[in-house]
Motif scaffolding. Structure first.
Motif, PDB file in Angstrom:
ATOM      1  N   GLU A  23      31.006  51.721  42.844  1.00 57.95           N
ATOM      2  CA  GLU A  23      32.682  51.685  43.108  1.00 57.95           C
ATOM      3  C   GLU A  23      33.493  50.781  42.443  1.00 57.95           C
ATOM      4  OE1 GLU A  23      33.993  52.421  47.170  1.00 57.95           O
ATOM      5  OE2 GLU A  23      31.704  52.261  47.762  1.00 57.95           O
ATOM      6  N   GLU A  24      34.577  51.374  41.961  1.00 65.28           N
ATOM      7  CA  GLU A  24      35.750  50.369  41.286  1.00 65.28           C
ATOM      8  C   GLU A  24      36.695  50.004  42.188  1.00 65.28           C
ATOM      9  OE1 GLU A  24      36.696  51.819  37.702  1.00 65.28           O
ATOM     10  OE2 GLU A  24      34.891  51.789  36.652  1.00 65.28           O
ATOM     11  N   TYR A  25      37.192  48.879  42.456  1.00 62.67           N
ATOM     12  CA  TYR A  25      38.283  48.183  43.042  1.00 62.67           C
ATOM     13  C   TYR A  25      39.259  47.633  42.402  1.00 62.67           C
ATOM     14  CZ  TYR A  25      34.649  48.648  47.132  1.00 62.67           C
ATOM     15  OH  TYR A  25      33.656  49.181  47.813  1.00 62.67           O
ATOM     16  N   ASP A  26      40.542  48.224  42.863  1.00 61.85           N
ATOM     17  CA  ASP A  26      41.666  47.497  42.099  1.00 61.85           C
ATOM     18  C   ASP A  26      41.736  46.032  42.395  1.00 61.85           C
ATOM     19  OD1 ASP A  26      43.985  46.949  40.649  1.00 61.85           O
ATOM     20  OD2 ASP A  26      45.232  47.771  42.399  1.00 61.85           O
ATOM     21  N   ALA A  27      41.649  45.209  41.583  1.00 63.78           N
ATOM     22  CA  ALA A  27      41.527  43.834  41.831  1.00 63.78           C
ATOM     23  C   ALA A  27      42.306  42.868  41.037  1.00 63.78           C
ATOM     24  CB  ALA A  27      40.064  43.202  41.908  1.00 63.78           C
ATOM     25  N   TYR A  28      43.696  43.398  40.779  1.00 62.05           N
ATOM     26  CA  TYR A  28      44.423  42.455  39.980  1.00 62.05           C
ATOM     27  C   TYR A  28      44.695  41.130  40.379  1.00 62.05           C
ATOM     28  CZ  TYR A  28      48.765  41.104  36.999  1.00 62.05           C
ATOM     29  OH  TYR A  28      49.174  40.457  36.204  1.00 62.05           O
ATOM     30  N   ASN A  29      44.890  40.960  41.727  1.00 61.47           N
ATOM     31  CA  ASN A  29      44.632  39.342  42.003  1.00 61.47           C
ATOM     32  C   ASN A  29      43.340  38.866  42.641  1.00 61.47           C
ATOM     33  OD1 ASN A  29      47.656  39.093  41.573  1.00 61.47           O
ATOM     34  ND2 ASN A  29      47.917  40.526  43.416  1.00 61.47           N
ATOM     35  N   GLY A  30      42.407  39.478  42.295  1.00 56.83           N
ATOM     36  CA  GLY A  30      41.172  39.169  42.694  1.00 56.83           C
ATOM     37  C   GLY A  30      40.633  40.224  43.633  1.00 56.83           C
TER      38      GLY A  30
END
Length: 102
Positions: A23-30
Motif C-alpha cells: 500500500e502507498e500512503y500520502d505522507a507529505y508531512n510524514g
C-alpha cells in the motif's frame, strides 16, 4: 509476518506486508502507524528530512504504559531508492497495521 516501511519521492510511504500486499500512503508531512496485537503495540514513524532529502524511519512505544514489544526490527538501505532507509519489522502473524497519521 514481515512488514516493511519506506519513503518514496517526497510525499509517499510504502508499506509492504508481503504476498503482494503493498500500500502507498500520502505522507507529505510524514506518516505514523501502529502495529497492534491483543497484548502489544509498536509505533512506527517516517519523516522526510528536508535538508538531506532522505527518509528517516523510527520505532517507539505507543505510550508510557505500553513497553516496546520485543519483535525483531532492523534497518536496511532501500534497494529501490538511494534516499530511503527501509524499516523491517518481524511482527506476530496477528498484528494489525493501523494508520494514525499519513
Amino acid at each position: 509476518m514481515t512488514i516493511t516501511f519506506e519513503g518514496a519521492s517526497d510525499d509517499v510511504v510504502i508499506v509492504d506486508r508481503g504476498a503482494g500486499d503493498v500500500e502507498e500512503y500520502d505522507a507529505y508531512n510524514g506518516a505514523t502507524f501502529q502495529l497492534r496485537t491483543d497484548r502489544e503495540r509498536m509505533q512506527i514513524g517516517l519523516t522526510l528530512e528536508t535538508l538531506s532529502g532522505c527518509w528517516h524511519p523510527s520505532v517507539g512505544q505507543v505510550d508510557e504504559t505500553a513497553p516496546l514489544p520485543a519483535w525483531p526490527v532492523r534497518f536496511e538501505q532501500s534497494t529501490d531508492r538511494d534516499y530511503s532507509v527501509r524499516l523491517v519489522v518481524d511482527a506476530p502473524n496477528d498484528a494489525e497495521l493501523v494508520e494514525i497519521d499519513a
